[in-house]
Design a protein around this motif. Structure first.
Motif, PDB file in Angstrom:
ATOM      1  N   VAL A 180       0.852  -1.193   0.000  1.00 65.63           N
ATOM      2  CA  VAL A 180       0.000   0.000   0.000  1.00 65.63           C
ATOM      3  C   VAL A 180       0.886   1.241   0.000  1.00 65.63           C
ATOM      4  CG1 VAL A 180      -1.738   1.320   1.245  1.00 65.63           C
ATOM      5  CG2 VAL A 180      -1.844  -1.181   1.248  1.00 65.63           C
ATOM      6  N   VAL A 181       0.725   2.074  -1.018  1.00 66.53           N
ATOM      7  CA  VAL A 181       1.363   3.384  -1.046  1.00 66.53           C
ATOM      8  C   VAL A 181       0.308   4.403  -1.483  1.00 66.53           C
ATOM      9  CG1 VAL A 181       3.744   2.613  -1.444  1.00 66.53           C
ATOM     10  CG2 VAL A 181       2.221   2.978  -3.400  1.00 66.53           C
ATOM     11  N   PRO A 182       0.385   5.629  -1.026  1.00 66.06           N
ATOM     12  CA  PRO A 182       1.478   6.169  -0.230  1.00 66.06           C
ATOM     13  C   PRO A 182       1.514   5.635   1.212  1.00 66.06           C
ATOM     14  CG  PRO A 182      -0.297   7.758  -0.385  1.00 66.06           C
ATOM     15  CD  PRO A 182      -0.653   6.632  -1.317  1.00 66.06           C
ATOM     16  N   HIS A 183       2.679   5.756   1.792  1.00 65.37           N
ATOM     17  CA  HIS A 183       2.848   5.543   3.221  1.00 65.37           C
ATOM     18  C   HIS A 183       2.277   6.790   3.887  1.00 65.37           C
ATOM     19  CE1 HIS A 183       5.894   5.680   6.776  1.00 65.37           C
ATOM     20  NE2 HIS A 183       4.795   5.061   7.146  1.00 65.37           N
ATOM     21  N   MET A 184       1.119   6.653   4.493  1.00 64.19           N
ATOM     22  CA  MET A 184       0.416   7.808   5.042  1.00 64.19           C
ATOM     23  C   MET A 184       0.003   7.525   6.482  1.00 64.19           C
ATOM     24  SD  MET A 184      -3.061   9.689   3.649  1.00 64.19           S
ATOM     25  CE  MET A 184      -2.315  10.020   2.050  1.00 64.19           C
ATOM     26  N   GLY A 185       0.493   8.343   7.390  1.00 63.96           N
ATOM     27  CA  GLY A 185       0.122   8.199   8.790  1.00 63.96           C
ATOM     28  C   GLY A 185       1.324   8.215   9.705  1.00 63.96           C
ATOM     29  N   TRP A 186       1.100   7.785  10.925  1.00 68.33           N
ATOM     30  CA  TRP A 186       2.103   7.873  11.983  1.00 68.33           C
ATOM     31  C   TRP A 186       2.985   6.636  11.993  1.00 68.33           C
ATOM     32  CZ3 TRP A 186       2.255  12.310  14.924  1.00 68.33           C
ATOM     33  CH2 TRP A 186       1.169  13.171  14.779  1.00 68.33           C
ATOM     34  N   ASN A 187       4.259   6.851  12.246  1.00 67.78           N
ATOM     35  CA  ASN A 187       5.200   5.736  12.288  1.00 67.78           C
ATOM     36  C   ASN A 187       6.324   6.064  13.259  1.00 67.78           C
ATOM     37  OD1 ASN A 187       6.442   3.317  11.710  1.00 67.78           O
ATOM     38  ND2 ASN A 187       6.552   3.644   9.508  1.00 67.78           N
ATOM     39  N   GLU A 220      13.079  10.122  20.984  1.00 68.52           N
ATOM     40  CA  GLU A 220      13.490   8.940  20.224  1.00 68.52           C
ATOM     41  C   GLU A 220      12.372   7.920  20.049  1.00 68.52           C
ATOM     42  OE1 GLU A 220      14.926  10.113  22.927  1.00 68.52           O
ATOM     43  OE2 GLU A 220      17.069  10.478  22.590  1.00 68.52           O
ATOM     44  N   ASP A 221      11.464   7.853  21.003  1.00 63.09           N
ATOM     45  CA  ASP A 221      10.407   6.835  20.971  1.00 63.09           C
ATOM     46  C   ASP A 221       9.068   7.372  20.483  1.00 63.09           C
ATOM     47  OD1 ASP A 221      12.196   4.944  22.025  1.00 63.09           O
ATOM     48  OD2 ASP A 221      11.785   5.625  24.076  1.00 63.09           O
ATOM     49  N   GLU A 222       9.060   8.594  19.975  1.00 64.77           N
ATOM     50  CA  GLU A 222       7.811   9.194  19.512  1.00 64.77           C
ATOM     51  C   GLU A 222       7.479   8.750  18.085  1.00 64.77           C
ATOM     52  OE1 GLU A 222       5.799  10.900  21.313  1.00 64.77           O
ATOM     53  OE2 GLU A 222       7.066  11.244  23.069  1.00 64.77           O
ATOM     54  N   ARG A 223       6.233   9.031  17.678  1.00 66.20           N
ATOM     55  CA  ARG A 223       5.799   8.754  16.309  1.00 66.20           C
ATOM     56  C   ARG A 223       5.736  10.063  15.517  1.00 66.20           C
ATOM     57  NH1 ARG A 223       3.123   3.833  15.297  1.00 66.20           N
ATOM     58  NH2 ARG A 223       3.148   2.438  17.108  1.00 66.20           N
ATOM     59  N   PHE A 224       5.961   9.950  14.222  1.00 69.03           N
ATOM     60  CA  PHE A 224       5.976  11.111  13.338  1.00 69.03           C
ATOM     61  C   PHE A 224       5.081  10.843  12.128  1.00 69.03           C
ATOM     62  CE2 PHE A 224       9.789  11.047  15.838  1.00 69.03           C
ATOM     63  CZ  PHE A 224       9.894  12.355  16.279  1.00 69.03           C
ATOM     64  N   TYR A 225       4.617  11.920  11.495  1.00 74.63           N
ATOM     65  CA  TYR A 225       3.609  11.787  10.445  1.00 74.63           C
ATOM     66  C   TYR A 225       4.266  11.792   9.052  1.00 74.63           C
ATOM     67  CZ  TYR A 225      -0.809  12.223   8.026  1.00 74.63           C
ATOM     68  OH  TYR A 225      -1.885  11.979   7.223  1.00 74.63           O
ATOM     69  N   PHE A 226       4.011  10.722   8.298  1.00 75.27           N
ATOM     70  CA  PHE A 226       4.571  10.537   6.962  1.00 75.27           C
ATOM     71  C   PHE A 226       3.463  10.613   5.908  1.00 75.27           C
ATOM     72  CE2 PHE A 226       7.541   8.438   9.764  1.00 75.27           C
ATOM     73  CZ  PHE A 226       8.790   8.537   9.163  1.00 75.27           C
ATOM     74  N   VAL A 227       3.792  11.174   4.749  1.00 76.66           N
ATOM     75  CA  VAL A 227       2.939  11.106   3.556  1.00 76.66           C
ATOM     76  C   VAL A 227       3.883  11.043   2.352  1.00 76.66           C
ATOM     77  CG1 VAL A 227       1.102  12.130   2.184  1.00 76.66           C
ATOM     78  CG2 VAL A 227       1.174  12.566   4.632  1.00 76.66           C
ATOM     79  N   HIS A 228       4.142   9.828   1.850  1.00 76.65           N
ATOM     80  CA  HIS A 228       5.059   9.712   0.710  1.00 76.65           C
ATOM     81  C   HIS A 228       4.939   8.323   0.088  1.00 76.65           C
ATOM     82  CE1 HIS A 228       8.359   7.354   2.882  1.00 76.65           C
ATOM     83  NE2 HIS A 228       7.459   7.596   3.807  1.00 76.65           N
ATOM     84  N   HIS A 252       8.372   0.876   5.921  1.00 72.08           N
ATOM     85  CA  HIS A 252       7.052   0.692   5.298  1.00 72.08           C
ATOM     86  C   HIS A 252       7.279  -0.179   4.060  1.00 72.08           C
ATOM     87  CE1 HIS A 252       2.875   1.468   4.339  1.00 72.08           C
ATOM     88  NE2 HIS A 252       3.221   1.755   3.093  1.00 72.08           N
ATOM     89  N   GLY A 253       7.059  -1.458   4.193  1.00 72.51           N
ATOM     90  CA  GLY A 253       7.389  -2.395   3.131  1.00 72.51           C
ATOM     91  C   GLY A 253       8.838  -2.810   3.161  1.00 72.51           C
ATOM     92  N   ALA A 254       9.709  -1.877   3.498  1.00 72.83           N
ATOM     93  CA  ALA A 254      11.152  -2.097   3.646  1.00 72.83           C
ATOM     94  C   ALA A 254      11.710  -0.922   4.440  1.00 72.83           C
ATOM     95  CB  ALA A 254      11.829  -2.196   2.286  1.00 72.83           C
ATOM     96  N   PRO A 255      12.887  -1.073   5.026  1.00 68.73           N
ATOM     97  CA  PRO A 255      13.498   0.070   5.709  1.00 68.73           C
ATOM     98  C   PRO A 255      13.802   1.192   4.714  1.00 68.73           C
ATOM     99  CG  PRO A 255      14.543  -1.982   6.387  1.00 68.73           C
ATOM    100  CD  PRO A 255      13.680  -2.311   5.206  1.00 68.73           C
ATOM    101  N   PHE A 256      13.580   2.428   5.141  1.00 66.90           N
ATOM    102  CA  PHE A 256      13.936   3.598   4.325  1.00 66.90           C
ATOM    103  C   PHE A 256      14.468   4.681   5.251  1.00 66.90           C
ATOM    104  CE2 PHE A 256       9.534   4.311   5.582  1.00 66.90           C
ATOM    105  CZ  PHE A 256       9.536   5.638   5.968  1.00 66.90           C
ATOM    106  N   ILE A 257      15.177   5.629   4.667  1.00 62.87           N
ATOM    107  CA  ILE A 257      15.779   6.697   5.455  1.00 62.87           C
ATOM    108  C   ILE A 257      14.709   7.716   5.844  1.00 62.87           C
ATOM    109  CG2 ILE A 257      17.423   8.603   5.432  1.00 62.87           C
ATOM    110  CD1 ILE A 257      19.236   6.889   3.686  1.00 62.87           C
ATOM    111  N   ALA A 258      14.542   7.890   7.151  1.00 63.75           N
ATOM    112  CA  ALA A 258      13.544   8.823   7.673  1.00 63.75           C
ATOM    113  C   ALA A 258      14.134  10.192   7.981  1.00 63.75           C
ATOM    114  CB  ALA A 258      12.899   8.251   8.936  1.00 63.75           C
TER     115      ALA A 258
END
Length: 210
Positions: free
Chosen positions: A116-123, A138-146, A172-178
């Motif tokens: 499923v893409v886009p990767h949308m939501g908290w991670n 370090e342990d918080e979640r952040f909002y992605f849309v990509h 998201h599906g695989a590791p990526f640089i955040a």
């Protein structure tokens, strides 16, 4: 005195939320493409939404690239967000078309290999030891849309006098640089301005570096 931050106005959409988020954490913010504002602000934020090629074209058309390069070369605090993060890598590939990026870091932006893409939501993210951006969050979640990201990191650690950047990962599906922290140059794939208290803390941490 409030730190002065310029949000680069090169035609990217949805920049007002970034301006408001920076003002919320105490910055004096100017939305501008004026060369003096780009080069002399305490911090420069490079936003970006949409297609990689379109963002690169808009940066070139705005006349901002040369002054952005001067700023980075001079070690002045600069931060990219979303596609504004992606353009600091070597290139982006969308629909089989390769677009050259700014080349500050190795890596190619490509489609996420997820069902499923886009990767949308908290991670969540995996921040490295010594991160200043993620200090205390370090342990918080952040909002992605990509839909695209950098899946591989091949920094040449054998280069003399080169301190390897700090790289934060998400999945998201695989590791990526955040996120990347490279001296005065930082960038996040996620949107701090949409990430609530955690995003505000990250922007405050960034402002603490200048």
């Amino acid at each position: 005195m409030a730190p002065k931050v310029t949000v680069l106005d090169y035609g990217a959409g949805n920049v007002r939320s970034a301006v408001r988020a920076l003002e919320h954490v105490g910055a004096e913010v100017k939305l501008s493409r004026d060369p003096q504002d780009i080069r002399e602000a305490d911090g420069l934020l490079v936003p970006g939404v949409g297609a990689y090629a379109a963002v690169m074209d808009a940066l070139k058309a705005s006349g901002s690239l040369r002054h952005l390069g001067y700023r980075i070369a001079g070690g002045r605090a600069t931060m990219g967000i979303c596609v504004g993060h992606q353009v600091f890598f070597e290139a982006g590939v969308e629909h089989g078309v390769r677009t050259e990026g700014l080349g500050e870091w190795p890596g190619v932006v490509e489609r996420l290999p997820a069902p499923v893409v886009p990767h949308m939501g908290w991670n969540t993210v995996q921040a490295p030891e010594g991160s200043r951006l993620f200090e205390g969050i370090e342990d918080e979640r952040f909002y992605f849309v990509h839909s695209y990201g950098v899946l591989e990191w091949n920094f040449d650690v054998t280069q003399p006098a080169m301190r390897p950047p700090l790289v934060t990962w998400a999945e998201h599906g695989a590791p990526f640089i955040a996120a990347v922290e490279n001296g005065s140059l930082s960038a996040t794939q996620f949107h701090p301005e949409k990430s609530g208290d955690a995003g505000a803390a990250l922007l405050k941490n960034w402002m603490g570096t200048f």
